[in-house]
Design a protein around this motif. Structure first.
Motif, PDB file in Angstrom:
ATOM      1  N   VAL A  25     -14.083  12.283 -24.913  1.00  0.00           N
ATOM      2  CA  VAL A  25     -14.826  12.539 -26.156  1.00  0.00           C
ATOM      3  C   VAL A  25     -15.707  11.352 -26.505  1.00  0.00           C
ATOM      4  O   VAL A  25     -15.346  10.200 -26.273  1.00  0.00           O
ATOM      5  N   HIS A  26     -16.887  11.641 -27.049  1.00  0.00           N
ATOM      6  CA  HIS A  26     -17.849  10.628 -27.505  1.00  0.00           C
ATOM      7  C   HIS A  26     -18.161   9.597 -26.421  1.00  0.00           C
ATOM      8  O   HIS A  26     -18.351   8.424 -26.710  1.00  0.00           O
ATOM      9  N   THR A  27     -18.186  10.033 -25.184  1.00  0.00           N
ATOM     10  CA  THR A  27     -18.454   9.151 -24.044  1.00  0.00           C
ATOM     11  C   THR A  27     -19.916   9.259 -23.644  1.00  0.00           C
ATOM     12  O   THR A  27     -20.467  10.349 -23.544  1.00  0.00           O
ATOM     13  N   ARG A  28     -20.541   8.118 -23.410  1.00  0.00           N
ATOM     14  CA  ARG A  28     -21.924   8.114 -22.928  1.00  0.00           C
ATOM     15  C   ARG A  28     -21.951   8.655 -21.502  1.00  0.00           C
ATOM     16  O   ARG A  28     -21.023   8.433 -20.727  1.00  0.00           O
ATOM     17  N   ARG A  43     -24.392  11.562 -25.089  1.00  0.00           N
ATOM     18  CA  ARG A  43     -23.014  11.253 -25.494  1.00  0.00           C
ATOM     19  C   ARG A  43     -22.288  12.574 -25.680  1.00  0.00           C
ATOM     20  O   ARG A  43     -22.802  13.487 -26.309  1.00  0.00           O
ATOM     21  N   ASN A  45     -19.543  15.396 -26.980  1.00  0.00           N
ATOM     22  CA  ASN A  45     -19.150  15.769 -28.346  1.00  0.00           C
ATOM     23  C   ASN A  45     -17.641  15.613 -28.547  1.00  0.00           C
ATOM     24  O   ASN A  45     -16.949  15.008 -27.721  1.00  0.00           O
ATOM     25  N   ASP A  46     -17.121  16.187 -29.625  1.00  0.00           N
ATOM     26  CA  ASP A  46     -15.684  16.084 -29.950  1.00  0.00           C
ATOM     27  C   ASP A  46     -14.788  16.727 -28.906  1.00  0.00           C
ATOM     28  O   ASP A  46     -13.600  16.418 -28.841  1.00  0.00           O
ATOM     29  N   ASP A  68     -18.958   2.265 -22.651  1.00  0.00           N
ATOM     30  CA  ASP A  68     -19.711   1.682 -23.773  1.00  0.00           C
ATOM     31  C   ASP A  68     -19.752   0.180 -23.656  1.00  0.00           C
ATOM     32  O   ASP A  68     -18.995  -0.474 -23.076  1.00  0.00           O
TER      33      ASP A  68
END
Length: 68
Positions: A25-28, A43, A45-46, A68
């Motif tokens: 989740v929320h990973t580039r 990026r 999403n949830d 990140d």
């Protein structure tokens, strides 16, 4: 209007890290073609998904998770 597409199909790709079944989740991430040319940086999403239209992602593309 930017980002508008008629008759485009949109799909989501689930991103996981290191072969785990846990969504990243929320990973580039970076999508590139076989030549290494950048298609999209984004990026997840949830749910760990990257949403793309078919027009943005050619058949020879790869998705690379980024730290990140």
């Amino acid at each position: 209007m930017t980002g508008f597409c008629i008759n485009c199909r949109v799909f989501a790709v689930a991103i996981t890290l290191d072969g785990a079944d846990i969504p990243a989740v929320h990973t580039r991430y970076r999508i590139s073609n076989r030549k290494g040319e950048l298609i999209l940086d984004g990026r997840s999403n949830d749910a760990g998904e990257a949403g793309l239209s078919i027009n943005e992602m050619p058949d020879d593309s790869t998705i690379q998770p980024l730290r990140d």
